[in-house]
Design a protein around this motif. Sequence first.
Motif, short mmCIF file in Angstrom:
data_model
loop_
_atom_site.label_atom_id
_atom_site.label_comp_id
_atom_site.label_asym_id
_atom_site.label_seq_id
_atom_site.Cartn_x
_atom_site.Cartn_y
_atom_site.Cartn_z
N UNK A 117 0.86 -1.17 0.00
CA UNK A 117 0.00 0.00 0.00
C UNK A 117 0.90 1.24 0.00
N UNK A 118 0.64 2.23 -0.85
CA UNK A 118 1.52 3.41 -0.91
C UNK A 118 1.59 4.19 0.41
N UNK A 119 0.59 4.05 1.25
CA UNK A 119 0.63 4.76 2.54
C UNK A 119 1.48 4.04 3.57
N UNK A 120 1.75 2.76 3.37
CA UNK A 120 2.56 1.99 4.32
C UNK A 120 4.03 2.17 3.96
N UNK A 121 4.81 2.59 4.94
CA UNK A 121 6.24 2.77 4.73
C UNK A 121 6.97 1.56 5.33
N UNK A 122 7.69 0.85 4.48
CA UNK A 122 8.46 -0.32 4.91
C UNK A 122 9.94 0.03 4.81
N UNK A 123 10.68 -0.28 5.87
CA UNK A 123 12.12 -0.07 5.88
C UNK A 123 12.78 -1.36 6.33
N UNK A 124 13.69 -1.87 5.49
CA UNK A 124 14.46 -3.06 5.87
C UNK A 124 15.75 -2.54 6.50
N UNK A 125 15.89 -2.74 7.80
CA UNK A 125 17.03 -2.22 8.54
C UNK A 125 18.28 -3.08 8.35
N UNK A 126 18.06 -4.39 8.17
CA UNK A 126 19.19 -5.31 8.06
C UNK A 126 18.76 -6.51 7.23
N UNK A 132 17.07 -10.97 8.96
CA UNK A 132 16.68 -9.64 8.49
C UNK A 132 15.81 -8.98 9.55
N UNK A 133 15.83 -7.66 9.56
CA UNK A 133 15.02 -6.86 10.47
C UNK A 133 14.36 -5.77 9.63
N UNK A 134 13.05 -5.62 9.80
CA UNK A 134 12.31 -4.62 9.03
C UNK A 134 11.25 -3.96 9.90
N UNK A 135 10.85 -2.77 9.49
CA UNK A 135 9.78 -2.05 10.18
C UNK A 135 8.73 -1.62 9.16
N UNK A 136 7.52 -1.41 9.66
CA UNK A 136 6.43 -0.89 8.83
C UNK A 136 5.64 0.11 9.65
#
Length: 163
Positions: A117-126, A132-136
């Motif tokens: 979804x364009x409103x959801x920001x996903x960041x893969x930290x590692x 792997x570690x990611x945030x949304x």
Amino acid sequence: MGCLLVVVLGVLTTGGVLLFGYPAWLMAVLGVLWLAALVLSAVRGHHGFGGGGNTDLMIVLAGALITLAVLVPNYAARRPCAQARTALRELGEAEREYFEAHKSYTADLGLLKLKPNPQVKIVILKGDDQSFVATATHPGCTSGKGGAPQVFLWDSTKGGPQN
């Protein structure tokens, strides 16, 4: 009368959801209309064949329960926090598939071929050969009165979602 009420309210429900989506005001209006139909059919409905129960009430109750079974999961899935969690879950699945093919996780979101979804920001930290570690986040999903976006974390070393 019960069948007519169910058909009319079914058309109103479907039209309202198609036109407006799932805002809380629409869910409240539809809930009141379905409740009014239940009360009307209880008071003025046909009392069965041979003295049985109120068939109109049974028909409207069945229609209301079917409508609830369809609307509630869709309404819940469109809430901002649920969208962020779903995007993170999809990322976890994509990372698993990437790991099976490449024996390593990736920190490059483009390699995972996700369409969040364009409103959801996903960041893969590692993303490395072990984890792997990611945030949304979603701007509509806030924590507390401060209005800061709630951050959802996925850490593969700890088994997946962390909140």
